[in-house]
Each structure stands twice: as structure tokens, then as C-alpha cells.
Write an enzyme that holds these catalytic residues in place. Sequence first.
Site, PDB file in Angstrom:
ATOM      1  N   THR A 148       0.818  -1.210   0.000  1.00 38.24           N
ATOM      2  CA  THR A 148       0.000   0.000   0.000  1.00 38.24           C
ATOM      3  C   THR A 148       0.855   1.264   0.000  1.00 38.24           C
ATOM      4  O   THR A 148       2.007   1.245   0.454  1.00 38.24           O
ATOM      5  CB  THR A 148      -0.891  -0.006   1.271  1.00 38.24           C
ATOM      6  OG1 THR A 148      -1.433   1.283   1.474  1.00 38.24           O
ATOM      7  CG2 THR A 148      -0.100  -0.360   2.524  1.00 38.24           C
ATOM      8  N   ASP A 149       0.266   2.364  -0.453  1.00 35.40           N
ATOM      9  CA  ASP A 149       0.981   3.652  -0.368  1.00 35.40           C
ATOM     10  C   ASP A 149       1.040   4.172   1.070  1.00 35.40           C
ATOM     11  O   ASP A 149       1.791   5.098   1.365  1.00 35.40           O
ATOM     12  CB  ASP A 149       0.344   4.697  -1.302  1.00 35.40           C
ATOM     13  CG  ASP A 149      -1.098   5.042  -0.959  1.00 35.40           C
ATOM     14  OD1 ASP A 149      -1.692   4.384  -0.063  1.00 35.40           O
ATOM     15  OD2 ASP A 149      -1.654   5.967  -1.596  1.00 35.40           O
ATOM     16  N   GLU A 150       0.255   3.539   1.971  1.00 35.70           N
ATOM     17  CA  GLU A 150       0.236   4.033   3.350  1.00 35.70           C
ATOM     18  C   GLU A 150       1.571   3.818   4.060  1.00 35.70           C
ATOM     19  O   GLU A 150       1.829   4.435   5.090  1.00 35.70           O
ATOM     20  CB  GLU A 150      -0.906   3.382   4.138  1.00 35.70           C
ATOM     21  CG  GLU A 150      -2.265   3.702   3.520  1.00 35.70           C
ATOM     22  CD  GLU A 150      -3.450   3.422   4.420  1.00 35.70           C
ATOM     23  OE1 GLU A 150      -3.293   3.505   5.643  1.00 35.70           O
ATOM     24  OE2 GLU A 150      -4.525   3.128   3.874  1.00 35.70           O
ATOM     25  N   TYR A 174      -1.643  -0.675  11.022  1.00 35.63           N
ATOM     26  CA  TYR A 174      -1.801  -1.332   9.710  1.00 35.63           C
ATOM     27  C   TYR A 174      -0.617  -1.010   8.807  1.00 35.63           C
ATOM     28  O   TYR A 174       0.057  -1.906   8.285  1.00 35.63           O
ATOM     29  CB  TYR A 174      -3.117  -0.891   9.048  1.00 35.63           C
ATOM     30  CG  TYR A 174      -3.160  -1.179   7.553  1.00 35.63           C
ATOM     31  CD1 TYR A 174      -3.151  -2.481   7.064  1.00 35.63           C
ATOM     32  CD2 TYR A 174      -3.203  -0.131   6.620  1.00 35.63           C
ATOM     33  CE1 TYR A 174      -3.165  -2.740   5.694  1.00 35.63           C
ATOM     34  CE2 TYR A 174      -3.230  -0.381   5.253  1.00 35.63           C
ATOM     35  CZ  TYR A 174      -3.211  -1.693   4.794  1.00 35.63           C
ATOM     36  OH  TYR A 174      -3.227  -1.945   3.438  1.00 35.63           O
ATOM     37  N   SER A 177       2.669  -2.483   9.875  1.00 37.59           N
ATOM     38  CA  SER A 177       2.793  -3.929   9.630  1.00 37.59           C
ATOM     39  C   SER A 177       3.026  -4.188   8.141  1.00 37.59           C
ATOM     40  O   SER A 177       3.767  -5.102   7.772  1.00 37.59           O
ATOM     41  CB  SER A 177       1.569  -4.687  10.148  1.00 37.59           C
ATOM     42  OG  SER A 177       0.412  -4.361   9.403  1.00 37.59           O
ATOM     43  N   LYS A 178       2.406  -3.401   7.280  1.00 37.69           N
ATOM     44  CA  LYS A 178       2.650  -3.578   5.834  1.00 37.69           C
ATOM     45  C   LYS A 178       4.091  -3.162   5.493  1.00 37.69           C
ATOM     46  O   LYS A 178       4.753  -3.796   4.685  1.00 37.69           O
ATOM     47  CB  LYS A 178       1.652  -2.755   5.008  1.00 37.69           C
ATOM     48  CG  LYS A 178       0.227  -3.261   5.032  1.00 37.69           C
ATOM     49  CD  LYS A 178       0.052  -4.652   4.439  1.00 37.69           C
ATOM     50  CE  LYS A 178       0.292  -4.721   2.951  1.00 37.69           C
ATOM     51  NZ  LYS A 178      -0.076  -6.048   2.396  1.00 37.69           N
ATOM     52  N   ARG A 316      -9.947  10.140  13.355  1.00 41.86           N
ATOM     53  CA  ARG A 316      -9.179   8.932  13.701  1.00 41.86           C
ATOM     54  C   ARG A 316      -7.804   9.369  14.217  1.00 41.86           C
ATOM     55  O   ARG A 316      -7.177  10.250  13.615  1.00 41.86           O
ATOM     56  CB  ARG A 316      -9.048   8.127  12.409  1.00 41.86           C
ATOM     57  CG  ARG A 316      -8.068   6.999  12.440  1.00 41.86           C
ATOM     58  CD  ARG A 316      -7.730   6.548  11.027  1.00 41.86           C
ATOM     59  NE  ARG A 316      -8.733   5.717  10.417  1.00 41.86           N
ATOM     60  CZ  ARG A 316      -8.746   5.417   9.114  1.00 41.86           C
ATOM     61  NH1 ARG A 316      -7.850   5.925   8.295  1.00 41.86           N
ATOM     62  NH2 ARG A 316      -9.662   4.629   8.620  1.00 41.86           N
TER      63      ARG A 316
END
Length: 381
Positions: A148-150, A174, A177-178, A316
Site C-alpha cells: 500500500t501507499d500508506e 496497519y 505492519s505492511k 481517527r
Amino acid sequence: MLFSKIVLFEMIHLNKTLFITGGAGFIGSAVIRYIIQHTDDVVVNIDKLTYAGNLDSLSMVSDSPRYHFEQVDITASGQIQALFCKYQPDAVMHLAAESHVDRSITGSRVFIDTNIIGTYCLLENARHYYSSLSGEKRTHFRFHHISTDEVFGDLPNTDAFFTENTPYDPSSPYSASKAASDHLVRAWHRTYGLPVVLTNCSNNYGYYHFPEKLIPLMILNAIHGKPLPVYGQGNQIRDWLFVEDHARALYLVLKEGKIGESYNIGGHNERTNLDVVEQICEILNRLQAVGKLAKFAPQIGHIRDFKSLITFVADRPGHDLRYAIDASKIEHELGWRPQETFESGLEKTVHWYLENEAWWQRILDGSYQLQRLGLDCEESR
Ligand SMILES: NC(=O)c1ccc[n+]([C@@H]2O[C@H](COP(=O)([O-])OP(=O)(O)OC[C@H]3O[C@@H](n4cnc5c(N)ncnc54)[C@H](O)[C@@H]3O)[C@@H](O)[C@H]2O)c1
């Protein structure tokens, strides 16, 4: 007769067997539908069927003799090893993950288990399997890690874009972890020579998207006359890509991507979350005005402007403001471009949800989860 036997033999010989982990999820199911419909490859869908896995999303291809399903947890290393022995795959496309940022904030453990330990188990099994290969099978073997780009974190609200060289700076459990899993994949390439390719993609949207994510949540809440909750002021910017454009890009990278390289994938569709929600409302307002939402009338009631349902809620924690992808590498090197604009893709997506109530109703009432227990049957529909 002899000729057709030769052709058949060559076809069988040319077919590649692909492991797709997480194939019952949103993007994995789009990849499997794409491969079964557009190629001759054989697919082995390896999926644990968590709450996010839904075999209904594969109903249009699951009868194909080229489709196989294995309900296996990627952290179960022994079972993964057995699958490598059984199917002798030509490639792994690794999509299985815990993927919802909000869930990672309230319960991070499973993100560590699946996204990090699960990726490690796959890498180790792929490495041992790869070391046993020779000839063509070894030359062409690939491990494609889908990310992901995150992992790149937050972009200042300027003209900057994430490139393949942007340093990692993840914000949520998240994305951390990616990021860890991306590092493992690169290390297994550099240390052990495993032939890997990586992709980092922006936010996807489209058909069969689990209704906890922004776009399907807003569509379904709206047609049920429920509030449309928007974090903070809704000014977070995301770069949206239609999931079928992503599936096409992933297959292209698997086939044509250079070993050890990563490719950013994005749609050039930067929108604030509020823009996205308002655009969905505008589509629904238009459909409502011409009577196309009649079957949802009891839930919708007297609402004429769906924007009146927008409700701002507490932001968030650690919410990144802007993600934006520079996809020029995959465009220039592999010739990929998205086919959908955000406007055309969103219009199609809204219509798909209105026309596929049977798919999302089984999620809302929970009956789709009986698949996991092997209890799915007509009576449960
Ligand atoms: N959705 C996006 O916008 C987006 C964008 C960029 C990258 N990605 C990445 O693409 C991949 C797929 O994302 P998605 O949106 O389809 O996710 P998803 O949550 O819809 O699907 C994940 C799938 O993985 C399966 N799974 C989870 N844990 C497992 C385990 N331990 N063993 C086996 N299967 C397991 C689930 O059952 C589910 O079918 C993820 O790796 C994600 O990080 C997603």
C-alpha cells in the site's frame, strides 16, 4: 486429431499455476476474476476467510476448472508447505492481509500475525520451494508482494507525490505492519535471491468492496437513510483507483516487472474524503429524482438531498492528511494506465451496489460467514 492433441498439450504446458493469497478479499477477488476471465492461468486461492473474505465475490468464476480454493491461514507454515508440494506453483501473488486501519487501532495483534508473520511464513516456504526448482520453472518463478501507499506516511499538502524512492514513514499499526512485510520481502530478495516484485497502491474502490470501507459504507448508509459519518472535517486527501485497473496492473507487474523492483500504482484521482462523500450523494440525488431508488423508498423516506445525512465525527488518531502516488514508473516501463476516471468508476460503483443487494445483504445479515464453517447452503440465503 494429432494436431489438436499437440495444441492441447502446449496449452496445458503454457498455463501457469498462480497462488493468490487473500483471493476472497476485495482486491484478491478482482485479481482472480481478471485472471480466470482474461488468461489461461490456473489459480489457487489461499484464504483463511476472515470477516473480510467472501467467496460470493468469486461466484462468476468459481466453477472454472482453472480455479481452486484452499481455506488455509498463511501463518500455518506446515499447511502452506503442503500447498507448495501439491500445486508446484509458478508464482505467488500475496494479497492476504488485515487491511482496515480502524481495526488496527483497536486490535493490532492480528495485523502483526497476518501481515508480518504470515508474510514471513510465505517467504520461507517460497524460498525452500524455489531452491528445489530448476530450468524454466526456476527462471520464471516470481513472488509478488502487494502493498500500500500508506507505508510512506503523510504527505505535506503540496504538489509532492510518493515515488518508489520515498522513505517509509508509516503512521498506523496497519501501515507499520505492511511496511515491515515490504522490508521482509526485499530482504529475502537480497539475502536469499528470491525473485520478488513489489507494488504499492493507492486507495482502491469498486465492486465487491466490504461495507466497512468509506465508499460502500456511504452508499449503503445513504440508501438506508442512515447518517454518513465523515472523520474530522473530511479534508483528508486520498488518491483513488478503480479496483479492476489495479487487478490489471498487478497481473502486468507479475508478468513484466523487473525482479527486485517495486512499482507504485495510482489513479491520479486525488479527492478529499468530503468530496468523495458529496459526489456519492450527488449521484444518488440524481437517481432519486428520476425514481431509480424506488425499491429503497421505505428506508430512504423523505430525503431529497443525501448531503443532509453527512455527519462529522471525531477524527481517527494518527490520521494521515494526504496520500498521492506518482505512477510514472509503471506507466513508462510497463505501459499501464488506468482506464476509469474517478467519475466513471464511482458512477459504476454506485450502480453496482444498487443492483447487487443480494451480495451486500448477506454481509449485513452475517450469513456470508457461514462459508467459513463450511455451512453455506441455500437455506442460509
Ligand atoms: N483496499 C485498498 O485500498 C488497498 C490499497 C493498496 C494495497 N492494498 C493491499 O492489498 C491487499 C488486499 O487488500 P484488500 O482490500 O483486498 O483486503 P481485504 O481485507 O478485502 O481482504 C483480505 C483477504 O485476506 C484474507 N486473510 C486475512 N488474513 C489471512 C490469513 N492469516 N491467512 C489467509 N488469508 C487471510 C481475508 O480472509 C480476505 O479475504 C492487502 O495486502 C492490502 O494491504 C489494499
